[in-house]
Design an enzyme around this catalytic site. Structure first.
Site, PDB file in Angstrom:
ATOM      1  N   GLY A  59      31.292  47.904  48.463  1.00  0.00           N
ATOM      2  CA  GLY A  59      29.860  47.629  48.378  1.00  0.00           C
ATOM      3  C   GLY A  59      29.209  48.253  47.148  1.00  0.00           C
ATOM      4  O   GLY A  59      27.987  48.448  47.103  1.00  0.00           O
ATOM      5  N   HIS A 104      35.187  53.976  40.400  1.00  0.00           N
ATOM      6  CA  HIS A 104      36.083  54.023  41.558  1.00  0.00           C
ATOM      7  C   HIS A 104      36.904  55.318  41.533  1.00  0.00           C
ATOM      8  O   HIS A 104      37.849  55.465  42.302  1.00  0.00           O
ATOM      9  CB  HIS A 104      37.016  52.811  41.572  1.00  0.00           C
ATOM     10  CG  HIS A 104      36.288  51.506  41.744  1.00  0.00           C
ATOM     11  ND1 HIS A 104      35.267  51.342  42.646  1.00  0.00           N
ATOM     12  CD2 HIS A 104      36.434  50.312  41.123  1.00  0.00           C
ATOM     13  CE1 HIS A 104      34.815  50.095  42.572  1.00  0.00           C
ATOM     14  NE2 HIS A 104      35.499  49.462  41.653  1.00  0.00           N
ATOM     15  N   SER A 134      38.905  41.997  51.156  1.00  0.00           N
ATOM     16  CA  SER A 134      38.000  41.779  50.027  1.00  0.00           C
ATOM     17  C   SER A 134      38.741  41.975  48.696  1.00  0.00           C
ATOM     18  O   SER A 134      38.614  41.165  47.772  1.00  0.00           O
ATOM     19  CB  SER A 134      36.822  42.753  50.148  1.00  0.00           C
ATOM     20  OG  SER A 134      35.921  42.564  49.106  1.00  0.00           O
TER      21      SER A 134
HETATM   22  P1  A3P Z   1      33.530  40.743  50.781  1.00  0.00           P
HETATM   23  O1  A3P Z   1      34.619  40.376  49.824  1.00  0.00           O
HETATM   24  O2  A3P Z   1      34.064  41.208  52.105  1.00  0.00           O
HETATM   25  O3  A3P Z   1      32.511  39.678  50.941  1.00  0.00           O
HETATM   26  P2  A3P Z   1      32.272  45.913  45.441  1.00  0.00           P
HETATM   27  O4  A3P Z   1      30.931  45.679  44.874  1.00  0.00           O
HETATM   28  O5  A3P Z   1      32.572  47.344  45.711  1.00  0.00           O
HETATM   29  O6  A3P Z   1      33.317  45.239  44.620  1.00  0.00           O
HETATM   30  O7  A3P Z   1      32.305  45.251  46.889  1.00  0.00           O
HETATM   31  C1  A3P Z   1      32.309  43.864  47.070  1.00  0.00           C
HETATM   32  C2  A3P Z   1      32.094  43.570  48.540  1.00  0.00           C
HETATM   33  O8  A3P Z   1      30.729  43.892  48.882  1.00  0.00           O
HETATM   34  C3  A3P Z   1      32.279  42.097  48.842  1.00  0.00           C
HETATM   35  O9  A3P Z   1      32.781  42.022  50.190  1.00  0.00           O
HETATM   36  C4  A3P Z   1      30.844  41.582  48.740  1.00  0.00           C
HETATM   37  O10 A3P Z   1      30.610  40.356  49.359  1.00  0.00           O
HETATM   38  C5  A3P Z   1      30.122  42.734  49.428  1.00  0.00           C
HETATM   39  N1  A3P Z   1      28.677  42.691  49.144  1.00  0.00           N
HETATM   40  C6  A3P Z   1      28.060  42.507  47.950  1.00  0.00           C
HETATM   41  N2  A3P Z   1      26.731  42.451  48.114  1.00  0.00           N
HETATM   42  C7  A3P Z   1      26.498  42.589  49.442  1.00  0.00           C
HETATM   43  C8  A3P Z   1      25.309  42.582  50.237  1.00  0.00           C
HETATM   44  N3  A3P Z   1      24.112  42.409  49.708  1.00  0.00           N
HETATM   45  N4  A3P Z   1      25.446  42.761  51.576  1.00  0.00           N
HETATM   46  C9  A3P Z   1      26.664  42.928  52.135  1.00  0.00           C
HETATM   47  N5  A3P Z   1      27.816  42.924  51.429  1.00  0.00           N
HETATM   48  C10 A3P Z   1      27.740  42.757  50.100  1.00  0.00           C
END
Ligand code: A3P
Length: 297
Positions: A59, A104, A134
């Protein structure tokens, strides 16, 4: 010494990482890692800098977008964060305030001044099964990825802790140790599943942690703009040409393949019963002494 690690298993699943001082890093980290980390260690930090720290796919971009709105007082979408991990420090140094960085890596790799309490640090964690799904699906959408192969192959590398940035468990334990030992009050810990449950209260807590004051309508607007549904739509509508160029470079998708489903529990659509049972056994064993309790649905 930085070492390249490349592994191909008998099924043809392939993983490439860089190893430095016992930890794995994404291959994008420049050069021998050591020089970059040394420059980061000594980077000059400003009081209004914010660092968003996470294991990949927890996230990061979500927390970044909320933070950017709270730092600027504007509810517009501003693209993606600058990662400490692979951007040249000369570039990071020149960014205008308020600067928002993501990484990260763990606490030990933050610039010294941030570890000593300057700026603010958000740490976001997410349950490891949804992270796995994900991350795997994200990697399949990249033109050039450090892992290629099947879901089965990915789960094997992931549970063995052989993945970009190493083990999900180790990253969590490193942050738990930081929480227990770090005396500064500039670190706030967030849980993805809790944010999904009550985003407004998280946005409000994050504003107060950053030391910014807004009336309730603005906090509600930020919350509304940062729901998954609105963010996905906004990102497509408001995408900047330079971001579009970047997306073309890394992926064939129309939007950055970061925004996929944004749900808790999607792992159930991907883990087989056997994979789930095996992962639960590892999780129960490793998490015995952890204070973190993740929700998986
Ligand atoms: P999913 O692949 O399960 O949908 P990061 O930014 O650390 O790379 O994380 C990406 C993950 O956070 C993805 O998960 C993405 O969809 C989710 N994400 C991004 N924006 C979001 C939001 N507003 N609410 C919930 N999840 C979100």
């Amino acid at each position: 010494m930085c070492e390249w690690i490349e592994e191909t298993d008998s099924e043809g699943n392939y993983l490439k990482t860089k190893k430095y001082e016992g930890k794995l890093y994404v291959s994008l980290i420049p050069g021998n890692i050591k020089d970059h980390l040394e420059r980061l260690e000594n980077m000059e930090i400003r009081d209004d800098d914010t660092f968003i720290m996470s294991y990949p796919k927890s996230g990061t971009h979500w927390v970044f977008t909320i933070t950017s709105m709270l730092r600027t007082g504007k509810s517009s979408y501003i693209g993606s964060p600058h990662f400490l991990d692979y951007n040249d420090v000369d570039i990071l140094d020149k960014l205008p305030s308020p600067r928002l960085f993501a990484s990260h890596m763990t606490f030990d790799r933050l610039p010294r001044q941030a570890r000593e309490g300057k700026g603010k640090v958000f740490v976001v964690s997410r349950n490891p099964k949804d992270v796995a799904v994900s991350l795997y699906l994200f990697l399949t959408k990249l033109k050039k990825a450090d892992f290629s192969g099947s879901w089965e192959g990915f789960v094997k590398f992931y549970t063995e802790g052989k993945m970009l940035y190493g083990s999900w468990f180790q990253t969590l334990f490193d942050w738990e140790k930081t929480k227990a030992t770090n005396k500064e009050d500039n670190v706030m810990y967030l849980i993805y599943e809790d944010m999904k449950q009550d985003l407004l209260s998280y946005v409000t807590k994050m504003a107060s942690f950053l030391g910014v004051t807004y009336d309730k309508p603005f906090l509600e607007e930020v919350t509304d703009r940062c729901t998954f549904k609105t963010m996905v739509k906004t990102i497509i509508d408001e995408i900047k040409p330079q971001d579009q160029d970047f997306i073309h470079k890394v992926s064939d998708e129309k939007k950055l393949p970061i925004y996929r489903k944004g749900e808790v529990g999607d792992w159930k659509n991907h883990f087989t019963v056997a994979q789930n049972e095996a992962f639960d056994r590892i999780y129960d064993g490793k998490m015995r002494d952890s204070k973190c309790k993740f929700r998986f649905e």
